[in-house]
Scaffold this motif. Sequence first.
Motif, PDB file in Angstrom:
ATOM      1  N   LYS A  46     -35.781  12.299   8.793  1.00  0.00           N
ATOM      2  CA  LYS A  46     -34.332  12.440   8.589  1.00  0.00           C
ATOM      3  C   LYS A  46     -33.840  11.372   7.627  1.00  0.00           C
ATOM      4  O   LYS A  46     -34.115  10.182   7.799  1.00  0.00           O
ATOM      5  N   GLY A  47     -33.124  11.802   6.598  1.00  0.00           N
ATOM      6  CA  GLY A  47     -32.535  10.870   5.649  1.00  0.00           C
ATOM      7  C   GLY A  47     -33.499  10.306   4.622  1.00  0.00           C
ATOM      8  O   GLY A  47     -33.128   9.447   3.823  1.00  0.00           O
ATOM      9  N   LYS A  48     -34.748  10.781   4.643  1.00  0.00           N
ATOM     10  CA  LYS A  48     -35.747  10.305   3.687  1.00  0.00           C
ATOM     11  C   LYS A  48     -36.002  11.390   2.641  1.00  0.00           C
ATOM     12  O   LYS A  48     -35.611  12.533   2.802  1.00  0.00           O
ATOM     13  N   ASN A  49     -36.698  11.023   1.587  1.00  0.00           N
ATOM     14  CA  ASN A  49     -36.956  11.927   0.468  1.00  0.00           C
ATOM     15  C   ASN A  49     -38.220  12.768   0.715  1.00  0.00           C
ATOM     16  O   ASN A  49     -39.066  12.897  -0.159  1.00  0.00           O
ATOM     17  N   PHE A  50     -38.360  13.294   1.931  1.00  0.00           N
ATOM     18  CA  PHE A  50     -39.514  14.085   2.337  1.00  0.00           C
ATOM     19  C   PHE A  50     -39.005  15.334   3.036  1.00  0.00           C
ATOM     20  O   PHE A  50     -37.898  15.358   3.562  1.00  0.00           O
ATOM     21  N   LYS A  51     -39.841  16.356   3.079  1.00  0.00           N
ATOM     22  CA  LYS A  51     -39.458  17.598   3.742  1.00  0.00           C
ATOM     23  C   LYS A  51     -40.607  18.072   4.612  1.00  0.00           C
ATOM     24  O   LYS A  51     -41.754  18.160   4.163  1.00  0.00           O
ATOM     25  N   VAL A  52     -40.307  18.346   5.886  1.00  0.00           N
ATOM     26  CA  VAL A  52     -41.292  18.934   6.783  1.00  0.00           C
ATOM     27  C   VAL A  52     -40.990  20.421   6.874  1.00  0.00           C
ATOM     28  O   VAL A  52     -39.841  20.820   7.032  1.00  0.00           O
ATOM     29  N   PHE A  53     -42.030  21.234   6.717  1.00  0.00           N
ATOM     30  CA  PHE A  53     -41.886  22.678   6.778  1.00  0.00           C
ATOM     31  C   PHE A  53     -42.531  23.188   8.060  1.00  0.00           C
ATOM     32  O   PHE A  53     -43.661  22.823   8.383  1.00  0.00           O
TER      33      PHE A  53
END
Length: 178
Positions: A46-53
């Motif tokens: 959350k709030g970081k420059n990453f994405k979990v799919f």
Amino acid sequence: MSNLDYSLDNITVEWINDIKYMSPSPHPNHGIVYSELFNSFYNYLKGKNFKVFPHKTDLCLSDPNEPIKINDLKKPIVPDLFVVCDKKFELVGNNIVSIPDYICEIVSPSSIKMDNEIKRDLYLSKGVKEYWIVNYLDNSIKVYFDNKETTFSFDDNVKVNIFDDLTICLKDIELFEI
């Protein structure tokens, strides 16, 4: 139709090395493990420059900066969970086009060879940095990172190597006896 028959809604279809694979819905333990892992990643990112799919997300294992073959988009792979750092992905139709930094597969009795051999070889050959195989059948986690394989138990705090400060422990999850 008996309750043992599978409708198309309960079948996952994916393409690996130009071969079509279909698998039935997994055991409830699969969902229990998945939920714990997904929630750990979701809350951490959350709030970081990453994405979990999440599961059921079609993935085209291609560099989003390279030309995409339309035929490849028709043959997605469907990991249980994957993470892409620095927004290095593109959405094309319903497909995420990327080489994820992290992929996790949760083993089911019908997917042991697929996850431990076929998908492992595919993911690592495409440049996935970290690959986990989580096995609720024997409470183990195999981690492939930096050309090494390390095996942990659900009792261990397992470091997610692509991040500096994320560890996951599955010892407190309550699984059904199989």
